[in-house]
Design a protein around this motif. Structure first.
Motif, PDB file in Angstrom:
ATOM      1  N   ASN A 102      57.003   7.449  79.534  1.00 39.67           N
ATOM      2  CA  ASN A 102      56.055   8.497  79.912  1.00 39.67           C
ATOM      3  C   ASN A 102      56.158   8.873  81.399  1.00 39.67           C
ATOM      4  OD1 ASN A 102      53.789  10.001  78.598  1.00 39.67           O
ATOM      5  ND2 ASN A 102      52.702   9.239  80.381  1.00 39.67           N
ATOM      6  N   ASN A 123      58.073  11.381  77.065  1.00 40.88           N
ATOM      7  CA  ASN A 123      56.835  12.171  77.007  1.00 40.88           C
ATOM      8  C   ASN A 123      56.289  12.402  78.404  1.00 40.88           C
ATOM      9  OD1 ASN A 123      55.507  12.924  74.401  1.00 40.88           O
ATOM     10  ND2 ASN A 123      56.001  10.795  73.899  1.00 40.88           N
ATOM     11  N   ASN A 125      52.955  15.030  80.529  1.00 39.61           N
ATOM     12  CA  ASN A 125      52.488  16.419  80.602  1.00 39.61           C
ATOM     13  C   ASN A 125      52.707  17.038  81.977  1.00 39.61           C
ATOM     14  OD1 ASN A 125      50.307  14.504  81.291  1.00 39.61           O
ATOM     15  ND2 ASN A 125      49.214  16.364  81.828  1.00 39.61           N
ATOM     16  N   ASP A 146      55.981  19.379  76.975  1.00 39.55           N
ATOM     17  CA  ASP A 146      54.537  19.485  76.785  1.00 39.55           C
ATOM     18  C   ASP A 146      53.995  20.908  76.945  1.00 39.55           C
ATOM     19  OD1 ASP A 146      52.061  17.617  76.576  1.00 39.55           O
ATOM     20  OD2 ASP A 146      51.559  18.982  78.221  1.00 39.55           O
ATOM     21  N   SER A 147      54.781  21.813  77.509  1.00 45.70           N
ATOM     22  CA  SER A 147      54.290  23.187  77.733  1.00 45.70           C
ATOM     23  C   SER A 147      55.487  24.131  77.823  1.00 45.70           C
ATOM     24  CB  SER A 147      53.498  23.259  79.042  1.00 45.70           C
ATOM     25  OG  SER A 147      54.353  22.930  80.121  1.00 45.70           O
ATOM     26  N   GLU A 150      57.070  23.808  81.137  1.00 53.23           N
ATOM     27  CA  GLU A 150      57.998  22.688  81.270  1.00 53.23           C
ATOM     28  C   GLU A 150      59.314  22.955  80.545  1.00 53.23           C
ATOM     29  OE1 GLU A 150      56.610  18.407  81.202  1.00 53.23           O
ATOM     30  OE2 GLU A 150      57.830  18.451  79.387  1.00 53.23           O
ATOM     31  N   ARG A 170      56.078  19.262  71.994  1.00 52.93           N
ATOM     32  CA  ARG A 170      54.837  18.601  71.593  1.00 52.93           C
ATOM     33  C   ARG A 170      53.784  19.661  71.299  1.00 52.93           C
ATOM     34  NH1 ARG A 170      51.642  13.481  74.270  1.00 52.93           N
ATOM     35  NH2 ARG A 170      49.760  13.664  73.006  1.00 52.93           N
ATOM     36  N   ASP A 172      49.813  20.577  70.001  1.00 54.37           N
ATOM     37  CA  ASP A 172      48.448  20.094  69.740  1.00 54.37           C
ATOM     38  C   ASP A 172      47.979  20.756  68.455  1.00 54.37           C
ATOM     39  OD1 ASP A 172      45.846  19.394  69.586  1.00 54.37           O
ATOM     40  OD2 ASP A 172      45.275  20.075  71.599  1.00 54.37           O
ATOM     41  N   THR A 185      43.845  12.589  71.916  1.00 57.15           N
ATOM     42  CA  THR A 185      44.838  13.429  72.600  1.00 57.15           C
ATOM     43  C   THR A 185      45.062  14.750  71.871  1.00 57.15           C
ATOM     44  OG1 THR A 185      46.531  12.155  71.464  1.00 57.15           O
ATOM     45  CG2 THR A 185      46.086  11.556  73.742  1.00 57.15           C
ATOM     46  N   ALA A 191      46.936  17.398  76.182  1.00 58.80           N
ATOM     47  CA  ALA A 191      48.350  17.281  75.819  1.00 58.80           C
ATOM     48  C   ALA A 191      48.818  18.386  74.878  1.00 58.80           C
ATOM     49  CB  ALA A 191      48.596  15.927  75.165  1.00 58.80           C
ATOM     50  N   GLY A 192      50.069  18.762  75.017  1.00 59.35           N
ATOM     51  CA  GLY A 192      50.742  19.579  74.020  1.00 59.35           C
ATOM     52  C   GLY A 192      50.547  21.079  74.132  1.00 59.35           C
ATOM     53  N   TYR A 218      53.929  15.407  67.854  1.00 67.72           N
ATOM     54  CA  TYR A 218      52.481  15.433  68.106  1.00 67.72           C
ATOM     55  C   TYR A 218      52.002  13.989  68.169  1.00 67.72           C
ATOM     56  CZ  TYR A 218      52.224  14.891  62.982  1.00 67.72           C
ATOM     57  OH  TYR A 218      52.400  14.460  61.691  1.00 67.72           O
TER      58      TYR A 218
END
Ligand SMILES: Cc1ncc(COP(=O)(O)O)c(C=O)c1O
Length: 469
Positions: A102, A123, A125, A146-147, A150, A170, A172, A185, A191-192, A218
């Motif tokens: 992470n 992983n 964020n 995560d976005s 990113e 990832r 959500d 999460t 997250a995500g 996820y």
């Protein structure tokens, strides 16, 4: 206040099956991995952690084999945030599974412990360019993005390096889970990529140069005691996957459903858990539900798992000593006065943060009196100055029930501290950080040295230093 002895006695035989031969009570002395815990505390400064290598191997084998029995194409990536001690990681690697990290620091540790790039999922964020750069030299199994921001950053760094970045996005899925709010999460958490944006994000990932879109990820939370949220998430994910593949003409290699499988912090399990300390599902409960659904829908898809707590949780005990005792009189609203017996142990939330941050319940046993019935109510405090440094009571009570004779000098062992404890230790109140040991086939090994106040200030400076420099 005394309870029924049979009801409250911590019955070693009743402890979770996989712990049976690691945790025993012989002639009134608790043994962990064969080690007389109180005897060890006589020669080793307390508090300290004691891990069992056998239990690590066993948890990993059980988890992997149980899921593979239901979905053969399963890969397990140990969530190293649960315990990233190098000896622990080495043991995990030798057991043949992969790793989830992470941060750049965890990535460094994973490599140091011998994990190969194709074994690593990353992983986080808020990954920095520098972290992404390291993850792409050479490219790891998957950067879990995560976005959309990113995603572009990863594409950028990969282009600079002239490599293809293997990427999973990832998402959500907005699935609620009944666990401690701090461990959720999904649905309102940070997250995500929002599920509403996911189709477009996958479309972008499929088109960006230097990005190889390989998976969807996820993770709905930690200590999830029921299988239903996993099934709800899986259905949503499979339908989203279908839409993504149809709309963008791609075929994903894997679906990563994260971790979060609960462990029973209470002795008892329940069909309908009252709290997140009760884990009603055996691993087979999770694996059968998830695996069979996936087999039906997408037998070709690789299932990636990221369990942390389910692998590390019950692999360690925290060994502490009762350092002080007192009695306090507590007045109730009706004017009656109750006497409360307190014992103070030498480990507080500087040693096990989650006892305070999440009010986690860790079963406790007086290791030098494990055969005696735990019938006398105590409150257990840690040594820190905070009023919150008090261990949670037994189920439905403020009190911990311990043997009547419990007193200063006794050794209290807390169970299930293998996950998220070593990681979160602090130097708060200027207290030493506990050492850690592991029982292995070749004997007892120190896997982390105790750190003292001198160690903590080694990199600090003050005026006298500055004048001397
Ligand atoms: C992305 C991700 N994967 C896996 C895990 C591991 O969770 P657990 O230790 O509950 O299995 C976490 C922890 O919250 C996480 O954030």
């Amino acid at each position: 206040m005394a309870r029924d002895v049979l009801e409250c006695s911590l019955d070693f035989a009743k402890l979770a099956d996989p712990m049976k031969d690691v945790l025993t009570c012989e002639h009134g002395r608790m043994r962990f991995g064969g080690i007389d815990v109180a005897g060890m505390a006589d020669t080793t400064p307390t508090p300290f952690f004691l891990f069992s290598a056998t239990q690590i191997d066993r948890n990993i084998a059980t988890l992997r084999d149980t899921f593979r029995a239901h979905h053969p194409k399963t890969r397990v990536f140990y969530a190293s945030k649960a315990c990233s001690n190098l000896w622990f990681l080495d043991r995990v690697r030798r057991s043949g599974i992969d790793i989830e990290v992470n941060s750049g620091g965890e990535l460094w540790k994973a490599r140091k412990a011998g994990f190969q790039p194709h074994q690593i999922g990353f992983n986080g964020n808020a990954k920095t360019r520098a972290e992404i750069l390291v993850a792409l030299q050479p490219p790891i199994e998957a950067i879990i993005v995560d976005s959309v921001f990113e995603l572009r950053r990863v594409a950028d760094v990969a282009a600079d390096l002239g490599v293809q970045a293997r990427v999973a996005l990832r998402v959500d899925l907005n699935v609620a889970s009944e666990t401690h709010p701090g461990l959720r999460t999904s649905k309102g958490a940070k997250a995500g990529i929002d599920v509403g944006e996911a189709l477009a994000a996958f479309g972008l990932a499929a088109q960006l140069p230097n990005i190889e879109l390989v998976g969807m990820h996820y993770h709905i939370g930690s200590q999830i005691t029921r299988v239903e949220p996993y099934l709800e998430a899986l259905d949503l994910a499979l339908s989203l996957l279908d839409r993504i593949e149809t709309a963008h003409g791609v075929r994903l290699e894997h679906l990563n459903i994260g971790g979060g499988f609960a462990i029973p912090y209470y002795d008892r399990t329940a069909d309908e858990p009252d709290t997140y300390f009760e884990a009603p599902h055996t691993l087979d409960g999770y694996a059968a539900g998830i695996g069979s659904r996936l087999q039906k829908a997408r037998p070709d898809l690789q299932l990636y798992l990221e369990p942390g707590r389910a692998i590390a949780g019950n692999t360690a005990v925290l060994v502490s000593r009762v350092e002080a005792e007192k009695t306090k009189l507590v007045g109730a609203a009706d004017g009656r006065v109750t006497r409360e017996d307190w014992i103070m142990v030498d480990a507080g939330f500087n040693t096990v943060l989650e006892h305070s941050s999440y009010h986690w319940y860790y079963r406790a046993v007086v290791a030098n009196h494990c055969g005696k019935p735990p019938v006398r109510p105590f409150r257990i405090g840690g040594p820190l100055c905070d009023g919150g440094d008090v261990y949670a009571g037994d189920p439905g009570s403020e009190y911990r029930y311990l043997p009547t004779c419990t007193k200063v000098g006794d050794v209290v062992a807390f169970f299930d501290v293998g996950a998220y404890s070593l990681e979160c230790m602090s130097a708060y109140n200027g207290r030493d950080q506990a050492a850690a040991y592991m029982v292995t086939e070749s004997g007892l090994r120190k896997i982390a040295a105790r750190r003292s106040v001198e160690d903590f200030v080694a990199n600090e400076r003050f005026a006298a230093d500055a004048a001397a420099e």
